[in-house]
Scaffold this motif. Sequence first.
Motif, mmCIF file in Angstrom:
data_model
loop_
_atom_site.group_PDB
_atom_site.id
_atom_site.type_symbol
_atom_site.label_atom_id
_atom_site.label_comp_id
_atom_site.label_asym_id
_atom_site.label_seq_id
_atom_site.Cartn_x
_atom_site.Cartn_y
_atom_site.Cartn_z
ATOM 1 N N ILE A 495 0.868 -1.182 0.000
ATOM 2 C CA ILE A 495 0.000 0.000 0.000
ATOM 3 C C ILE A 495 0.901 1.226 0.000
ATOM 4 O O ILE A 495 1.895 1.282 0.728
ATOM 5 N N GLU A 496 0.560 2.212 -0.809
ATOM 6 C CA GLU A 496 1.358 3.437 -0.878
ATOM 7 C C GLU A 496 0.454 4.625 -1.103
ATOM 8 O O GLU A 496 -0.543 4.549 -1.821
ATOM 9 N N THR A 497 0.799 5.743 -0.471
ATOM 10 C CA THR A 497 0.101 6.998 -0.712
ATOM 11 C C THR A 497 1.111 8.128 -0.650
ATOM 12 O O THR A 497 2.141 8.027 0.035
ATOM 13 N N GLY A 498 0.855 9.179 -1.415
ATOM 14 C CA GLY A 498 1.815 10.264 -1.429
ATOM 15 C C GLY A 498 1.305 11.486 -2.152
ATOM 16 O O GLY A 498 0.153 11.551 -2.603
ATOM 17 N N LYS A 509 8.350 15.479 -3.974
ATOM 18 C CA LYS A 509 7.398 14.395 -3.758
ATOM 19 C C LYS A 509 7.674 13.756 -2.411
ATOM 20 O O LYS A 509 8.801 13.793 -1.896
ATOM 21 N N ALA A 510 6.628 13.193 -1.840
ATOM 22 C CA ALA A 510 6.739 12.492 -0.559
ATOM 23 C C ALA A 510 5.742 11.350 -0.562
ATOM 24 O O ALA A 510 4.630 11.480 -1.088
ATOM 25 N N SER A 511 6.128 10.218 -0.004
ATOM 26 C CA SER A 511 5.245 9.060 0.009
ATOM 27 C C SER A 511 5.461 8.249 1.277
ATOM 28 O O SER A 511 6.535 8.283 1.896
ATOM 29 N N VAL A 512 4.422 7.512 1.648
ATOM 30 C CA VAL A 512 4.466 6.558 2.743
ATOM 31 C C VAL A 512 4.002 5.221 2.181
ATOM 32 O O VAL A 512 2.993 5.165 1.460
ATOM 33 N N PHE A 513 4.720 4.136 2.489
ATOM 34 C CA PHE A 513 4.353 2.839 1.930
ATOM 35 C C PHE A 513 4.497 1.744 2.984
ATOM 36 O O PHE A 513 5.259 1.874 3.958
ATOM 37 N N GLU A 551 9.511 8.126 2.038
ATOM 38 C CA GLU A 551 10.453 8.602 1.030
ATOM 39 C C GLU A 551 10.066 10.013 0.621
ATOM 40 O O GLU A 551 8.886 10.297 0.394
ATOM 41 N N ALA A 552 11.053 10.916 0.523
ATOM 42 C CA ALA A 552 10.777 12.305 0.162
ATOM 43 C C ALA A 552 11.955 12.887 -0.600
ATOM 44 O O ALA A 552 13.107 12.493 -0.386
ATOM 45 N N SER A 553 11.658 13.834 -1.501
ATOM 46 C CA SER A 553 12.721 14.493 -2.257
ATOM 47 C C SER A 553 12.289 15.899 -2.645
ATOM 48 O O SER A 553 11.099 16.188 -2.792
ATOM 49 N N LEU A 554 13.274 16.778 -2.806
ATOM 50 C CA LEU A 554 13.066 18.155 -3.258
ATOM 51 C C LEU A 554 14.182 18.517 -4.237
ATOM 52 O O LEU A 554 15.368 18.297 -3.943
ATOM 53 N N CYS A 576 15.185 8.528 2.421
ATOM 54 C CA CYS A 576 14.334 7.344 2.522
ATOM 55 C C CYS A 576 14.572 6.674 3.867
ATOM 56 O O CYS A 576 15.723 6.446 4.270
ATOM 57 N N TYR A 577 13.486 6.342 4.552
ATOM 58 C CA TYR A 577 13.540 5.662 5.852
ATOM 59 C C TYR A 577 12.745 4.367 5.764
ATOM 60 O O TYR A 577 11.610 4.350 5.259
#
Length: 690
Positions: A495-498, A509-513, A551-554, A576-577
């Motif tokens: 499952i992933e959302t971001g 972008k940023a996401s949690v999975f 996970e996040a990036s700029l 990324c964690y």
Amino acid sequence: MYKPILNKRNVLKFTHFSNRSYSLFAVLGKEVIIGVLSVATLQNATAHNSCIEAELTSSDSTAINKNIALGEVNVTGTRAPLTTSQQARMVTVLSREDIQAAPVQSVNDLLKYAVGVDMRQKGPLGALTDVSIRGGNSEQITVLLNGINIGDAQTGHNAFDFPVDISEIERIEVLEGPAGRVYGTSSLLGAVNIVTKTPPQTSLSAHVEGGSYGYLRAGSRANLARGKWNNQLSGSYTRSDGYLRNKAGKLNADFKTGKAFYQGNYNDEQIAVNWHAGMSLKDFGSNTFYGAKYDDQFEHTFKTFTAVQAENRQGRFRIRPSIYWNRSMDRFELFRDAPEKYAFNYHRTDVYGVNLNAYFDWELGRTAFGAELRHEDLVSGNLGEPLNRPRPIHGTDRNYTNGLNRTNVQFVLEHNVILGRLTLSAGIIAVKNSQADMNMRVYPGIDASYRIGNAWKMYASYNTSLRMPSITELFYSVGGHKADKHLRPEELSAIETGVKYNTRYVNGKASVFYNHHRNLIDWISDGTLDENGAILWKSVNFGEINTMGVEASLDFNILNILPSQHILKKFGLAYCYLNQSEQEHKNIVSKYALEYLKNKFVANLQLNIWKQLDLGLNYRFQHRMGSYLDTANNRHTYASYGILDARLSWNEAKWSAYLEGNNILDRNYVDYGNVAQPGIWMIAGIKIEL
């Protein structure tokens, strides 16, 4: 929502666009993304720079075919082709500009700057690298060349032996998370698609570079474009003396590789045909790569690749068939040049595949379907079941005595709907493998995204997939290893959302999975020793492991933010964690499953020092979980480390000269236990384009 496409040739001229509900572009909001792409990539995400062949679809279902320069390209996040803004899943794209600016000499090295990718080196510059995504291992991803699966059924260790030099790569796409209905069921935790391109005009290029540890790389490319035909031939050679010595004092991390690649295409208004043929030859000293007790290992690999793809470019029904054959040959020496001490291991794998992919548009959206038949045939001196009729090993007086045949059949059905700013994509993949004792299994997936204004996008997905064990995991029971031929296939649900933000100034972008593994396969040690006194590693279904990740990036385009200055060009940060629910067990050491990157941070800065003189700085910090055993069976935890790389280059229109430094702070570190990585490594080179 998509409209049917008819083969009419009426010419439409638009004097302005409106945001009214009946506007041609209302289905895509305020972004001017014109209709649907006619490049039916389905499995292949080719991006011809920023120029895409698009179809203009009017409200009365009239289509006009023409080439239009657009700011976004077609990427493969679904089975059917959708543009970047339409995709419901996020795909990391490393463009040709990114490749040219990075201080790297191989695809393997380039991927270390992708924050969700774990690139564990056993040798520098692509000599031997295991690439994984989001806490997995190298067996759990699919590797593709121009959309063709080139994965090796024997092992994932040599999956990145490409026939193309990094200078010939147009772009690299990284799809994170289960990608079964996009790339097939072997993509348990993601896929890496390498895309090459033939230039539209006849051209010639060459490059040469050299550096530390006797490093040398040279290559050239010739392209001939005539009308609707395009043919290109390229080749390269790389070598190094290596940086590690064995106990006898001899260098044994040396390597040499040769690559040759031919690709061609034919394009007219009705049909597009692409084909390629390539080879990769590699010899490398393996030191302690496969076992800490043995420090004089050596490996030879030889791979060939062939494929033909086609697609129709007219009509409402698009079909893309492809056929391919990949061969891998491997010779492993536990004691280099000493077969009398331990017989060399020989393996040969032939993979034949046929794909049939198609899609069509109708009143309720875009429907795609596909089927693949993939046959894997391995013969070996020690892997697989005993052969009824042994086969001779070329160049030796020995025979292949073991082998394994298995056939994988899969069917895919997917439907995509665009409702204004909302994109929905859902589908299933059904798979059956002849080697596993299982009925046909079905794995569903659904993706959704919603665009807020012109810059923001929110997305969510649920996807599932499985992976068949590699033949090494099933049968490798030599040299301190004991395999289990009854391993069950791995399964995963995710499952992933971001959220994603995209402007000409800032991209983020940023996401949690959350990943749930079942029957995860790993090699473990419980302290048992083999008959030679080496640590014994066993292949097992490790059980269930849950992974939570962020996970996040700029990325900042400083030239657009501060146009009055020309020194600062780009600046990027990514993090990324990962956290696994499974902890290390007492007296058990995991070789892959528990040795994941808990924290990874990457940063890059691109500068223009003076005129055509550019400087790029790339930094990465990694904190790995898990531990490893040394030759005395003592346990060590992995130490965190930070590595700084740099590239200084003078760039002209037809040539460039550069100086690269890897690990310029000269840090000591390991990606795998007992395999030390090199210190500072300097390289200088020149490229010429004609």
